[in-house]
Scaffold this motif. Sequence first.
Motif, short mmCIF file in Angstrom:
data_model
loop_
_atom_site.label_atom_id
_atom_site.label_comp_id
_atom_site.label_asym_id
_atom_site.label_seq_id
_atom_site.Cartn_x
_atom_site.Cartn_y
_atom_site.Cartn_z
N VAL A 1 44.87 39.79 46.10
CA VAL A 1 44.06 38.60 46.35
C VAL A 1 43.84 38.47 47.85
N PRO A 2 42.61 38.62 48.32
CA PRO A 2 42.37 38.53 49.77
C PRO A 2 42.61 37.12 50.28
N ALA A 3 42.80 37.00 51.59
CA ALA A 3 43.05 35.70 52.20
C ALA A 3 41.90 34.74 51.99
N SER A 4 40.71 35.28 51.75
CA SER A 4 39.53 34.43 51.55
C SER A 4 39.54 33.71 50.20
N VAL A 5 40.40 34.13 49.28
CA VAL A 5 40.51 33.50 47.97
C VAL A 5 41.76 32.61 47.98
N SER A 6 41.57 31.32 47.83
CA SER A 6 42.69 30.39 47.91
C SER A 6 43.58 30.49 46.68
N CYS A 7 44.89 30.39 46.90
CA CYS A 7 45.83 30.37 45.79
C CYS A 7 45.71 29.08 44.98
N THR A 8 44.99 28.10 45.50
CA THR A 8 44.79 26.85 44.75
C THR A 8 43.83 27.03 43.58
N LEU A 9 43.24 28.20 43.44
CA LEU A 9 42.34 28.48 42.32
C LEU A 9 43.10 28.94 41.07
N GLU A 10 44.41 28.93 41.16
CA GLU A 10 45.24 29.36 40.02
C GLU A 10 45.14 28.36 38.87
N GLY A 11 45.29 28.88 37.64
CA GLY A 11 45.47 28.01 36.50
C GLY A 11 44.53 28.28 35.35
N PRO A 12 44.96 27.97 34.13
CA PRO A 12 44.14 28.22 32.94
C PRO A 12 42.93 27.31 32.82
N ASP A 13 42.85 26.29 33.66
CA ASP A 13 41.70 25.40 33.65
C ASP A 13 40.70 25.72 34.75
N GLN A 14 40.88 26.86 35.42
CA GLN A 14 39.97 27.26 36.48
C GLN A 14 39.49 28.70 36.25
N GLY A 15 39.25 29.02 35.00
CA GLY A 15 38.84 30.37 34.66
C GLY A 15 37.40 30.66 35.04
N ARG A 16 37.13 31.94 35.19
CA ARG A 16 35.77 32.43 35.39
C ARG A 16 35.74 33.86 34.90
N THR A 17 34.57 34.43 34.73
CA THR A 17 34.52 35.79 34.22
C THR A 17 35.20 36.73 35.21
N ILE A 18 35.78 37.79 34.67
CA ILE A 18 36.51 38.72 35.53
C ILE A 18 35.58 39.37 36.55
N ASN A 19 34.34 39.63 36.19
CA ASN A 19 33.44 40.22 37.19
C ASN A 19 33.17 39.25 38.34
N ARG A 20 33.27 37.94 38.09
CA ARG A 20 33.13 36.97 39.19
C ARG A 20 34.34 37.01 40.11
N TRP A 21 35.52 37.14 39.53
CA TRP A 21 36.72 37.30 40.38
C TRP A 21 36.58 38.55 41.24
N ALA A 22 36.09 39.62 40.63
CA ALA A 22 35.91 40.87 41.38
C ALA A 22 34.90 40.69 42.51
N ALA A 23 33.84 39.93 42.25
CA ALA A 23 32.83 39.69 43.28
C ALA A 23 33.40 38.89 44.46
N MET A 24 34.48 38.15 44.22
CA MET A 24 35.12 37.38 45.28
C MET A 24 36.05 38.24 46.13
N GLY A 25 36.22 39.50 45.72
CA GLY A 25 37.05 40.41 46.50
C GLY A 25 38.39 40.74 45.88
N ILE A 26 38.68 40.22 44.69
CA ILE A 26 39.94 40.53 44.01
C ILE A 26 39.83 41.90 43.37
N THR A 27 40.81 42.76 43.62
CA THR A 27 40.81 44.13 43.11
C THR A 27 42.12 44.44 42.40
#
Length: 414
Positions: A254-280
Amino acid sequence: MRLLILLLGLAMGPLTPLPATAQNRAQVEAQFQNWLSQTLWPRAKAKGVSRATFNAAFDGIRLNWDLPDLVPPGSRAQTPKRQRQAEFGAPDKYFNRGSVNGATATGRKLARQYAQTLARVERATGVPGHIILAIWGRESSYGRVAIPHNVFEVLGTKGFMSTRAEYFTDELIAALQIAQAGHAPSGAMKSSWAGALGQPQFMPSSFLKYAADGNGDGRADIWRSEVDTLASIGNYLARHGWVKGRDWGFEVRVPASVSCTLEGPDQGRTINRWAAMGITRVNGKAFPAHEQRGQGFLLMPAGRNGPAFIVTPNFYVLKDYNMSDLYALFVGHVGDRIAYGMGDFEGRWGNVDRMYRSDIAAMQRGLEGMGHDVGGADGLPGFKTRRSIGRWQEARGQRATCFPEPGMKAALAR
């Protein structure tokens, strides 16, 4: 007159707090026996439990004062300082090499031994065999761990005086129904300290709902039958919404640009969107094509102080089995090691076991006072607490770590 006062006290409970000392335990024991006869028996009878079954279950049963989270009549619930359950302790201890390697090695052997059974259960439920094996391993070390407690003593004690008395009373009624129906072999009504039964460690109500007959003998014997145990675990997960064909999750960076405050089952998004945010993924591979359009959720069990994951809805089905992020993560991880030969997590657990549970509860109360939803001030740093800490840090202009630390106590504790 003294006898009348005593009887009224037994029926209504003491008017002043009663700490669990030797002087007053006899009085509480008398209240317990009164509760069994006046409160529990009518409820059990209404559920079809006979007097003979009831009497046999509670023959010689006394309160077990060594169980955690007890609230004797007249006293107040207190958050304990230290953890009592492994699922809520330090992550690095939960994933110790002995536990992980032992569960993996035995799981691989049993995968071969029960290959046909596991394949049959997977066809019926959609749940992969390696996930079922990992749960079996975690719950009872594949049926090899001795289960020491009398379930009626445990659930009786916790139903009478614990922080979740109503829940445990309902489970006690379910245990009596199991005994009445003769499901368990003679002498098998043993449980964990929480009241869980058999090789899959089902709570009694779960047994009544989800236990399955895997070998076709007309019984769901989770005590002596490995086949029934496997079928029951698969049925439980399927009935809780396991999505066939999806994984449980993936370790990620998880890059520094993605906040850890986005954690949780109520903040889901498609996996390709997470990838677009830089998560690998940590292995450098792309997320599987069939997963990319599915929902994914950020999981950081130790905040920025440990491994991070993108998990699927199946992760939260595993949490339905045991409400702990670490438990579900252990099951998914060991399952992957059994099936695919996966190695250790790439991320390393930091030193996050430095606070008392009571201190974390005080911090949670402070966050609640600021308007944060921490999921309850129970001293357990779940995802709502973790991200609330991160949001509080960000509001102060700090880098979010999303995990309680001793230095925060002075600013947060109430």
